[in-house]
Design a protein around this motif. Structure first.
Motif, short mmCIF file in Angstrom:
data_model
loop_
_atom_site.label_atom_id
_atom_site.label_comp_id
_atom_site.label_asym_id
_atom_site.label_seq_id
_atom_site.Cartn_x
_atom_site.Cartn_y
_atom_site.Cartn_z
N LYS A 94 0.83 -1.21 0.00
CA LYS A 94 0.00 0.00 0.00
C LYS A 94 0.86 1.26 0.00
N ARG A 95 1.90 1.26 -0.86
CA ARG A 95 2.74 2.44 -1.03
C ARG A 95 2.64 2.92 -2.47
N PRO A 96 1.52 3.53 -2.82
CA PRO A 96 1.35 3.96 -4.22
C PRO A 96 2.35 5.02 -4.64
N ALA A 97 2.90 5.79 -3.70
CA ALA A 97 3.88 6.82 -4.06
C ALA A 97 5.10 6.18 -4.71
N SER A 98 5.49 5.00 -4.27
CA SER A 98 6.63 4.30 -4.86
C SER A 98 6.34 3.90 -6.30
N ILE A 99 5.11 3.48 -6.54
CA ILE A 99 4.72 3.11 -7.90
C ILE A 99 4.69 4.34 -8.79
N LEU A 100 4.13 5.43 -8.28
CA LEU A 100 4.03 6.64 -9.07
C LEU A 100 5.40 7.23 -9.36
N ALA A 101 6.38 6.99 -8.49
CA ALA A 101 7.74 7.50 -8.71
C ALA A 101 8.44 6.77 -9.85
N LEU A 102 7.92 5.62 -10.27
CA LEU A 102 8.53 4.88 -11.37
C LEU A 102 8.40 5.59 -12.71
N GLN A 103 7.51 6.56 -12.81
CA GLN A 103 7.29 7.24 -14.08
C GLN A 103 8.59 7.86 -14.60
N SER A 104 9.38 8.44 -13.73
CA SER A 104 10.61 9.10 -14.17
C SER A 104 11.69 8.09 -14.57
N ARG A 105 11.53 6.83 -14.21
CA ARG A 105 12.54 5.82 -14.49
C ARG A 105 12.18 4.94 -15.69
N LEU A 106 11.12 5.24 -16.37
CA LEU A 106 10.69 4.40 -17.49
C LEU A 106 11.72 4.43 -18.61
N PRO A 107 12.03 3.26 -19.17
CA PRO A 107 12.98 3.22 -20.29
C PRO A 107 12.35 3.75 -21.58
N GLN A 108 13.21 4.10 -22.49
CA GLN A 108 12.76 4.52 -23.81
C GLN A 108 12.23 3.30 -24.58
N PRO A 109 11.41 3.51 -25.60
CA PRO A 109 10.88 2.36 -26.37
C PRO A 109 12.00 1.51 -26.95
N PHE A 110 11.75 0.20 -26.99
CA PHE A 110 12.71 -0.76 -27.50
C PHE A 110 12.35 -1.13 -28.93
#
Length: 183
Positions: free
Chosen positions: A7-23
């Motif tokens: 129940k830590r949605p902030a951690s999930i939402l912080a993943l947005q900045s770490r998304l890789p570029q399209p492969f």
């Protein structure tokens, strides 16, 4: 996944900045798009529709268009939602997306956009069918096989003989050679 269970949605939402570029490799790109859709869904659950929409727009994997349309309907932007649904009806990603578009198009807010409501429940672009009118001189299976043979197809008519042969082979091996049987 651990963040969601804890129940830590902030951690999930912080993943947005770490998304890789399209492969460029399609299997890896599909996995990346699924991840993007899951993160966008978390934004949507927290009523952060602008961030969710931006993320959904970067993917082509379902349910990105469905989720965009549903968010727009929820916000009252029926015209924008109808454009997305029309695109889903015209060029669906798969049969499931087409079915979802049909269901959304029949909802009350979109009924005034009568041009969206499909007349049939099966997408003609997905289902490739052919109707034959044959003189039934023999059994139907033989006539259909002959029809396609005349058009250059290679046809095998086996009906139940293939399954019976496989069962006989399987039964024979395990009856006469029990040491080969799987554990």
């Amino acid at each position: 996944m651990a963040s969601k269970k804890a129940k830590r949605p902030a951690s999930i939402l912080a993943l947005q900045s770490r998304l890789p570029q399209p492969f460029e490799w399609p299997p890896l790109e599909r996995k990346r798009q699924r991840l993007v859709n899951r993160i966008a869904r978390e934004f949507e659950r927290h009523d952060d529709f602008p961030c969710a929409t931006l993320l959904y727009q970067t993917t082509t994997q379902p349910p990105s268009r469905e989720r965009q349309a549903r968010m727009l309907i929820k916000q009252g932007y029926i015209d924008d939602a109808s454009r997305i649904i029309a695109a889903m009806l015209d060029a669906p990603h798969d049969e499931e997306e087409y079915d979802v578009a049909c269901r959304i198009a029949k909802q009350k807010p979109l009924r005034e956009h009568a041009r969206l409501v499909p007349t049939n429940s099966v997408n003609p672009a997905i289902v490739d069918s052919e109707t034959l009118t044959l003189p039934l001189e023999h059994r139907v299976e033989w006539d259909v096989a002959a029809y396609y043979r005349c058009r250059g197809w290679q046809v095998w008519y086996s009906e139940n003989s293939l399954l019976n042969a496989l069962f006989g082979l399987f039964f024979g091996i395990f009856c006469f050679y029990p040491s080969v049987a799987p554990l």
